[in-house]
Design a protein around this motif. Structure first.
Motif, PDB file in Angstrom:
ATOM      1  N   GLY A  45       0.805  -1.212   0.000  1.00  0.00           N
ATOM      2  CA  GLY A  45       0.000   0.000   0.000  1.00  0.00           C
ATOM      3  C   GLY A  45       0.833   1.254   0.000  1.00  0.00           C
ATOM      4  N   ASN A  46       2.131   1.155   0.367  1.00  0.00           N
ATOM      5  CA  ASN A  46       3.016   2.299   0.421  1.00  0.00           C
ATOM      6  C   ASN A  46       4.091   2.257  -0.655  1.00  0.00           C
ATOM      7  N   GLN A  47       3.997   1.303  -1.553  1.00  0.00           N
ATOM      8  CA  GLN A  47       4.973   1.240  -2.627  1.00  0.00           C
ATOM      9  C   GLN A  47       4.820   2.465  -3.515  1.00  0.00           C
ATOM     10  N   GLN A  48       5.958   3.095  -3.807  1.00  0.00           N
ATOM     11  CA  GLN A  48       5.943   4.361  -4.517  1.00  0.00           C
ATOM     12  C   GLN A  48       6.231   4.181  -6.007  1.00  0.00           C
ATOM     13  N   THR A  49       5.577   4.997  -6.808  1.00  0.00           N
ATOM     14  CA  THR A  49       5.868   5.061  -8.237  1.00  0.00           C
ATOM     15  C   THR A  49       6.806   6.239  -8.460  1.00  0.00           C
ATOM     16  N   PRO A  50       8.036   6.000  -8.882  1.00  0.00           N
ATOM     17  CA  PRO A  50       8.989   7.111  -8.993  1.00  0.00           C
ATOM     18  C   PRO A  50       8.599   8.117 -10.070  1.00  0.00           C
ATOM     19  N   VAL A  51       8.806   9.377  -9.764  1.00  0.00           N
ATOM     20  CA  VAL A  51       8.601  10.453 -10.735  1.00  0.00           C
ATOM     21  C   VAL A  51       9.863  10.558 -11.575  1.00  0.00           C
ATOM     22  N   THR A  52       9.709  10.442 -12.878  1.00  0.00           N
ATOM     23  CA  THR A  52      10.849  10.541 -13.781  1.00  0.00           C
ATOM     24  C   THR A  52      10.464  11.428 -14.967  1.00  0.00           C
ATOM     25  N   GLY A  53      11.456  11.783 -15.756  1.00  0.00           N
ATOM     26  CA  GLY A  53      11.194  12.569 -16.962  1.00  0.00           C
ATOM     27  C   GLY A  53      10.940  14.034 -16.686  1.00  0.00           C
ATOM     28  N   PRO A  54      10.795  14.831 -17.746  1.00  0.00           N
ATOM     29  CA  PRO A  54      10.591  16.277 -17.599  1.00  0.00           C
ATOM     30  C   PRO A  54       9.253  16.607 -16.937  1.00  0.00           C
ATOM     31  N   VAL A  55       9.156  17.811 -16.417  1.00  0.00           N
ATOM     32  CA  VAL A  55       7.946  18.286 -15.753  1.00  0.00           C
ATOM     33  C   VAL A  55       6.831  18.541 -16.762  1.00  0.00           C
ATOM     34  N   PRO A  56       5.580  18.683 -16.300  1.00  0.00           N
ATOM     35  CA  PRO A  56       4.486  19.037 -17.214  1.00  0.00           C
ATOM     36  C   PRO A  56       4.778  20.365 -17.928  1.00  0.00           C
ATOM     37  N   GLY A  57       4.276  20.484 -19.137  1.00  0.00           N
ATOM     38  CA  GLY A  57       4.494  21.700 -19.914  1.00  0.00           C
ATOM     39  C   GLY A  57       5.568  21.555 -20.969  1.00  0.00           C
ATOM     40  N   VAL A  58       6.224  20.386 -21.000  1.00  0.00           N
ATOM     41  CA  VAL A  58       7.333  20.222 -21.934  1.00  0.00           C
ATOM     42  C   VAL A  58       6.851  20.191 -23.392  1.00  0.00           C
ATOM     43  N   SER A  59       5.607  19.753 -23.611  1.00  0.00           N
ATOM     44  CA  SER A  59       5.099  19.698 -24.995  1.00  0.00           C
ATOM     45  C   SER A  59       5.014  21.091 -25.606  1.00  0.00           C
ATOM     46  N   SER A  60       4.473  22.057 -24.843  1.00  0.00           N
ATOM     47  CA  SER A  60       4.380  23.423 -25.364  1.00  0.00           C
ATOM     48  C   SER A  60       5.761  24.050 -25.508  1.00  0.00           C
ATOM     49  N   TRP A  61       6.698  23.675 -24.642  1.00  0.00           N
ATOM     50  CA  TRP A  61       8.082  24.143 -24.760  1.00  0.00           C
ATOM     51  C   TRP A  61       8.689  23.647 -26.070  1.00  0.00           C
ATOM     52  N   ARG A  62       8.504  22.379 -26.361  1.00  0.00           N
ATOM     53  CA  ARG A  62       9.070  21.816 -27.583  1.00  0.00           C
ATOM     54  C   ARG A  62       8.462  22.445 -28.839  1.00  0.00           C
ATOM     55  N   ALA A  63       7.207  22.866 -28.733  1.00  0.00           N
ATOM     56  CA  ALA A  63       6.521  23.452 -29.899  1.00  0.00           C
ATOM     57  C   ALA A  63       6.801  24.940 -30.058  1.00  0.00           C
ATOM     58  N   ASP A  64       7.441  25.575 -29.086  1.00  0.00           N
ATOM     59  CA  ASP A  64       7.674  27.025 -29.108  1.00  0.00           C
ATOM     60  C   ASP A  64       8.730  27.372 -30.161  1.00  0.00           C
ATOM     61  N   ARG A  65       8.342  28.242 -31.096  1.00  0.00           N
ATOM     62  CA  ARG A  65       9.281  28.712 -32.125  1.00  0.00           C
ATOM     63  C   ARG A  65       9.403  30.228 -32.104  1.00  0.00           C
ATOM     64  N   ALA A  66       9.063  30.847 -30.980  1.00  0.00           N
ATOM     65  CA  ALA A  66       9.094  32.314 -30.892  1.00  0.00           C
ATOM     66  C   ALA A  66      10.491  32.873 -31.141  1.00  0.00           C
ATOM     67  N   LEU A  67      11.523  32.097 -30.859  1.00  0.00           N
ATOM     68  CA  LEU A  67      12.890  32.571 -31.069  1.00  0.00           C
ATOM     69  C   LEU A  67      13.444  32.140 -32.419  1.00  0.00           C
ATOM     70  N   GLY A  68      12.592  31.515 -33.231  1.00  0.00           N
ATOM     71  CA  GLY A  68      13.025  31.100 -34.552  1.00  0.00           C
ATOM     72  C   GLY A  68      13.931  29.894 -34.553  1.00  0.00           C
ATOM     73  N   GLN A  69      13.908  29.125 -33.498  1.00  0.00           N
ATOM     74  CA  GLN A  69      14.749  27.936 -33.405  1.00  0.00           C
ATOM     75  C   GLN A  69      14.137  26.942 -32.443  1.00  0.00           C
ATOM     76  N   ARG A  70      14.605  25.697 -32.509  1.00  0.00           N
ATOM     77  CA  ARG A  70      14.170  24.695 -31.546  1.00  0.00           C
ATOM     78  C   ARG A  70      14.802  24.985 -30.192  1.00  0.00           C
ATOM     79  N   LEU A  71      14.027  24.790 -29.161  1.00  0.00           N
ATOM     80  CA  LEU A  71      14.557  24.964 -27.806  1.00  0.00           C
ATOM     81  C   LEU A  71      15.191  23.650 -27.343  1.00  0.00           C
ATOM     82  N   PRO A  72      16.192  23.714 -26.471  1.00  0.00           N
ATOM     83  CA  PRO A  72      16.835  22.482 -26.002  1.00  0.00           C
ATOM     84  C   PRO A  72      15.818  21.564 -25.323  1.00  0.00           C
TER      85      PRO A  72
END
Length: 376
Positions: free
Chosen positions: A33-60
């Motif tokens: 009942g106390n077994q934990q599911t580890p949090v991994t990977g980038p935080v929420p919001g990464v999809s909109s970050w990846r789609a952002d082209r406001a600077l005319g380039q892909r963001l890291p």
């Protein structure tokens, strides 16, 4: 190894096996009942970050870009361009290892305000069960506490039980930096609890920062999913294996942003995380206190260039845990055993498992010297 040593080792292995079997069988229902599911990977919001082209380039890409590449990217931007990214993607920028420190503080404050507003809205949503509204209200209060004036939040992840990192001192330009890695039962709710303070990352960090005379900077890092209670999660390396890449990337981000190689202090189960991350940590010193093991046979097995230190008090209950690893259970050799090869930290004045950072102790004085690179 002599015959007598083999007998002792074999006996300890059998004891460990028996204890492990008892642990799993006797606590299976509770632990499941106390077994934990580890949090991994980038935080929420990464999809909109990846789609952002406001600077005319892909963001890291937060999932794949190395912190050095992130640092170089931000160095190429103007102040207004950096600010625009933090405004549009506060949660991503606040957790992007290698991004400028002050920009991360600002982004995380913004993200905390946004997440707090979401939780307050949930708390007022009468379509939700009362327990969910109460939980939302409590979470909003925790976010509010992190927004208190003067707090410097370097990482914030609202997923799961919540993760956070806080800086004490001036990190930008600091000559000496330390990172505190806590053990079990630490999350957003217990990060800075007032009970048993020197068992919390904030309590340990504040104490070390004071012991150094407020020189340099100390970071309380609760950036991985910790075990809850005593059960299979605490007895295995599963959560440590998930947390180690997060710790390694965090520390790599510090050095990429200009910080010196830090002294990393690892308490209890946190030392298992540090052991798993050791070969990828750009640390000057690796200090473990109250360690159940680092999943390594000795210092050489860690694969680190850092100076390794170990502290274990005579009345620390962790000393009752057999230092073996068998079928995935246990964490291996005792880092405080001279045969492990770590330098010894004095603990004559330490009381119990969470007394290593208590003011006035010989261990804390030694920790301060290590943090300031003044050790003999």
């Amino acid at each position: 190894m002599g015959l007598q040593a083999w007998k002792v080792r074999g006996k300890r292995t059998l004891v460990a096996a028996a204890l492990s079997a008892t642990l799993v069988a006797g606590t299976a229902g509770w632990a499941a009942g106390n077994q934990q599911t580890p949090v991994t990977g980038p935080v929420p919001g990464v999809s909109s970050w990846r789609a952002d082209r406001a600077l005319g380039q892909r963001l890291p890409d937060p999932a794949t870009a190395k912190p050095t590449a992130v640092a170089a990217f931000f160095a190429s931007l103007s102040g207004s361009e950096r600010q625009g990214l933090a405004d549009r993607h506060p949660l991503v920028v606040g957790n992007l290892d290698g991004a400028p420190v002050t920009l991360r503080y600002e982004a995380n404050a913004r993200a905390l305000k946004e997440e707090r507003a979401k939780q307050l809205s949930r708390a007022e949503d009468t379509t939700l069960p009362a327990r969910d509204r109460d939980a939302a209200r409590a979470r909003a209060e925790r976010y509010g506490a992190l927004l208190a004036p003067g707090r410097q939040i370097l990482a914030f992840d609202p997923r799961g039980r919540g993760q956070v990192a806080e800086v004490y001192g001036e990190l930008a330009g600091a000559r000496h930096v330390s990172v505190i890695v806590p053990g079990s039962d630490i999350d957003l709710n217990t990060f800075d609890r007032t009970t048993d303070p020197y068992g919390t990352p904030t309590g340990m960090a504040r104490s070390l920062y004071a012991a150094t005379g407020h020189r340099g900077a100390v970071i309380a890092w609760a950036g991985y999913t910790t075990p809850v209670g005593i059960g299979p999660d605490a007895a295995t390396g599963r959560l440590a294996e998930a947390g180690a890449p997060r710790l390694a990337r965090f520390v790599q981000g510090l050095t990429a942003a200009g910080a010196p190689g830090p002294a990393v202090f690892c308490h209890s189960y946190g030392s298992v995380v540090c052991g798993e991350a050791a070969s990828d940590l750009p640390a000057a010193d690796l200090v473990v206190a109250g360690s159940p093991g680092m999943r390594a046979d000795d210092v050489a097995d860690l694969g680190t260039k850092a100076q390794v230190w170990a502290a274990k008090a005579s009345d620390d209950w962790i000393d009752n845990v057999p230092n073996v690893e068998l079928l995935g259970l246990g964490h291996g050799e005792d880092p405080a055993d001279p045969a492990f090869g770590a330098r010894t930290v004095p603990t004559a004045e330490v009381d119990g498992h969470t007394g290593y950072f208590a003011p006035g102790t010989d261990s804390l004085r030694a920790f301060a010297r290590i943090a300031l690179d003044e050790q003999a």
